[in-house]
Every structure is written in C-alpha cells, then in structure tokens.
Design an enzyme around this catalytic site. Structure first.
Site, PDB file in Angstrom:
ATOM      1  N   CYS A 277     -23.907 -66.379 -74.513  1.00  0.00           N
ATOM      2  CA  CYS A 277     -24.076 -64.714 -74.650  1.00  0.00           C
ATOM      3  C   CYS A 277     -25.295 -64.328 -75.026  1.00  0.00           C
ATOM      4  CB  CYS A 277     -22.855 -64.123 -75.250  1.00  0.00           C
ATOM      5  SG  CYS A 277     -22.360 -62.715 -74.392  1.00  0.00           S
ATOM      6  N   HIS A 360     -17.942 -66.562 -72.042  1.00  0.00           N
ATOM      7  CA  HIS A 360     -17.313 -67.208 -73.106  1.00  0.00           C
ATOM      8  C   HIS A 360     -16.528 -68.345 -73.004  1.00  0.00           C
ATOM      9  CE1 HIS A 360     -18.896 -64.120 -76.443  1.00  0.00           C
ATOM     10  NE2 HIS A 360     -19.077 -63.516 -75.273  1.00  0.00           N
ATOM     11  N   GLU A 362     -15.117 -70.315 -75.203  1.00  0.00           N
ATOM     12  CA  GLU A 362     -14.063 -70.305 -76.140  1.00  0.00           C
ATOM     13  C   GLU A 362     -12.832 -69.153 -76.032  1.00  0.00           C
ATOM     14  OE1 GLU A 362     -16.091 -66.518 -77.038  1.00  0.00           O
ATOM     15  OE2 GLU A 362     -16.726 -68.415 -76.444  1.00  0.00           O
TER      16      GLU A 362
END
Length: 385
Positions: A277, A360, A362
């Site tokens: 990001c 993202h 995660e």
C-alpha cells in the site's frame, strides 16, 4: 433516512461537505467536532478491523453495509492499539450486539477512542455522491448545527493532503513482534520457528501484517518512520537482518520527502524490500515516479486483481486513495492490475530484490487469496543470508 435500529440516547449531529451539502443525523460515538476526508468502504464484514486500520487517519469511513454494530467489538480484532480515523458513517447502528467474543458495543468503543459515530444517514445516496464527485472534505459536529458556521470552520481547516499523519500513527520506539494475538492453530499453517529477522518500517502498520510475516517464519522488529537507512544497512551487512518491509499508512505519499530519501539509500544498496500500500507508493516515488490521487479511491474487500504472472484473478482487500503511474513499467515489471479500473496493483523491480503490492494480502478483513506474497518475501530474505 430514519434510523430504526435499537439504541438509546442518540444526540443530533450535523454534517457539512465541501460541495455544500448539509445533512443532519444522529450521533452514537464521541461528542464534539471533527474535520476529515470522507471515503466509503464496500466490505460486508470486519468493521472493527477497518475502523482500527491506521491508514484511515484523517478520514470519515462510510460503510456500504447498512447494518453496523451487530457483533460488537473485541481486542483481538483491532489492527492497532489506537484508532486514528475521524469518524464512522453508517445507515443503521445496532447498539445491541450478539457475539461470544465481544467485550463492548461499537458505540462505547468509539466513545472511549474519542471517535465520532454517525447513523441515520442515507449511505447509498452518500456513496453515489462520492463516486460521482470524488472523495471530499467534511465536518461533523454534535455542538454546531448551523450550516454557515460549519462551512466557515471547514474552509479554514487544513486539507488532508497537507497533513503528515505518519507522525501520529507510527510507533515512537522500536519493538519486536514475535507472536500473534490470534491462535496459529486457526491458520492454514502451524506456528513457525523463527528463521530470519527483518525490519518493518512503521508508517501505520496493521497488526495482521505482522502476524502474517510471523506465520512464514520471519521475526519482525518494528521501527519508527524516522529510521536511518545507514543504520539499517549496517545491520544488514552484519547479517542481523535479511530484509526490510515498508508498511501501509495514511495520507499523501508525496508529503513524505525525508522518508523517500532514506528509502532511496536502501534501494541503492540492493537490500530485499517488500512494500504494501503506502510502502508500494513510496518505492515508486523513491525510483523517481510520482503518485496520483484516484477519484474516490479503493476501499473494500471485493476488488478483483489479476496476477499477470500466474494469470489468476484474486479477490483482494483494498484501502488506498493513490496509485502509481503506468510509466513505471520502464524500470519494473507490472505483476498485478486492478480489474475495476486497470490501475497498477503490483510491481517487481528489474534486477533488484524488491517488489510491492497496492492491495492488502493480509486481508483482515477480506479474502486471503493473496497471502502467499508473504512467503515469497520470506524466500527472498532467506536467499539474502
């Protein structure tokens, strides 16, 4: 839009947007006034993870999911120890929650964090306005209800692009993250043994990013945004660390000139680097390519991204307002593209152990289809030592 959800003691709150729109609603969070940029998130679950993501610093989060608050909040789902967003805008707030893991209501959580909560808003109409006109600044107040007074305060407030929120969200001192608040038995792999150590530069890092780095066998030392590249490289040369992770974070990346200068030193030294990001954007800027602002950004857990290496389509979690330009293809391979608007979602730099993604992997909340990127970084780190 009337709010029919069960709650009590809601106070009036007034909203004024920089395009001149004035709305009146109900408050379920902290009292007071706040100015920030309003964006919208399309995720259908995981509101606590979204609200506690430091990347939302300086922003009001509008949820497209109409019912918010049903599962309450709990410490295990927080992405940060403090909440940095300016406020939360929902259609219907549910004060009564039902979840065996919950420890308090969302409203009580927002009050404790001094964050404004707004309900009784036609979020469908608000999101349509943002998609047509773009993200914009707004002011919300439980004390001021005159449109002209709100307009005056909004006009005198600094714009989000002029504020360095990294100073607020980054850790003041280094710390080591060696374990997860989650049970590793719930993941698709067992609790790891630490094989290599990396440094994570904290621009507003999410807890689940650290968990995922741990899960692939990386011990993580988190250091402040005021890091010294020379000190990092000394530790790399002594084999103390095997790489650097550049985290997510809030605000306009072009504001972070000192941080970019330090990243340039890391790039020139060929140390393994993985960015997510904001980290992805800062790597592009450090290579000489300026980012640009998207009309209303990408925020949600349902964004399709094509992996140009494997030709697979992955559904991803997203939270960003800026993107890197296509001209960067002159020095890097584009590995991922967003299938909504074609913007770059991943890069692998030529002849360097450096790669980054805009989305993202995660998740938290969101799909986990891209989490294999953490293992890819671990492999690069292992090869460097």
């Amino acid at each position: 839009m009337p709010d029919t959800s069960p709650h009590h003691d809601l106070k009036p709150i007034s909203l004024y947007f920089e395009n001149g729109v004035f709305l009146q609603a109900k408050s379920f969070g902290a009292e007071g006034s706040a100015v920030g940029e309003v964006v919208f998130n399309t995720s259908l679950s995981g509101y606590e993870e979204i609200i506690t993501d430091p990347s939302y610093a300086g922003q009001f989060i509008t949820f497209s999911m109409p019912e918010i608050g049903i599962v309450g909040v709990n410490p295990q789902d927080e992405e940060s120890t403090k909440t940095f967003c300016k406020g939360v805008i929902v259609a219907n707030y549910n004060e009564f929650y039902s979840n065996f893991r919950a420890t308090q209501s969302l409203g009580d959580f927002l009050k404790a964090q001094n964050i404004i909560g707004i309900c009784g808003v036609d979020t469908r109409a608000l999101i349509k306005m943002l998609t047509k006109q773009g993200s914009m600044m707004m002011i919300a107040s439980t004390h001021i209800h005159d449109a002209q007074s709100l307009a005056t305060q909004l006009a005198s407030a600094p714009h989000i692009q002029d504020i360095n929120y990294i100073k607020q969200v980054s850790t003041p001192t280094p710390y080591t993250h060696q374990d997860s608040v989650f049970s590793f038995e719930n993941l698709s792999y067992a609790k790891p043994q630490w094989h290599k150590k990396i440094l994570a530069i904290d621009f507003g890092i999410k807890r689940n990013i650290l968990n995922e780095l741990n899960a692939v066998g990386l011990e993580v030392e988190v250091i402040p945004y005021t890091f010294s590249a020379d000190e990092v490289l000394e530790r790399f040369e002594r084999k103390e660390i095997g790489g650097v992770f550049l985290s997510n974070g809030p605000g306009d990346p072009l504001v972070l000139k000192d941080e970019v200068a330090q990243i340039q030193k890391l790039i020139n030294a060929n140390i393994p680097i993985f960015g997510i990001c904001l980290g992805h954007q800062l790597l592009a800027i450090a290579h000489g390519f300026e980012t640009f602002k998207l009309k209303f950004g990408h925020h949600g857990g349902n964004h399709p991204v094509k992996n140009l290496i494997t030709q697979e389509v992955e559904i991803t979690a997203q939270n960003h307002n800026y993107s890197v330009p296509d001209s960067i293809e002159s020095i890097a391979q584009v590995t991922h593209r967003n299938l909504f608007d074609g913007t770059i979602e991943g890069l692998k730099y030529h002849n360097k152990p450096i790669f980054s993604v805009q989305h993202h992997p995660e998740a938290s909340p969101g799909p986990k289809e891209a989490r294999k990127l953490f293992a890819e970084f671990a492999n690069i780190v292992h090869e460097s030592l």
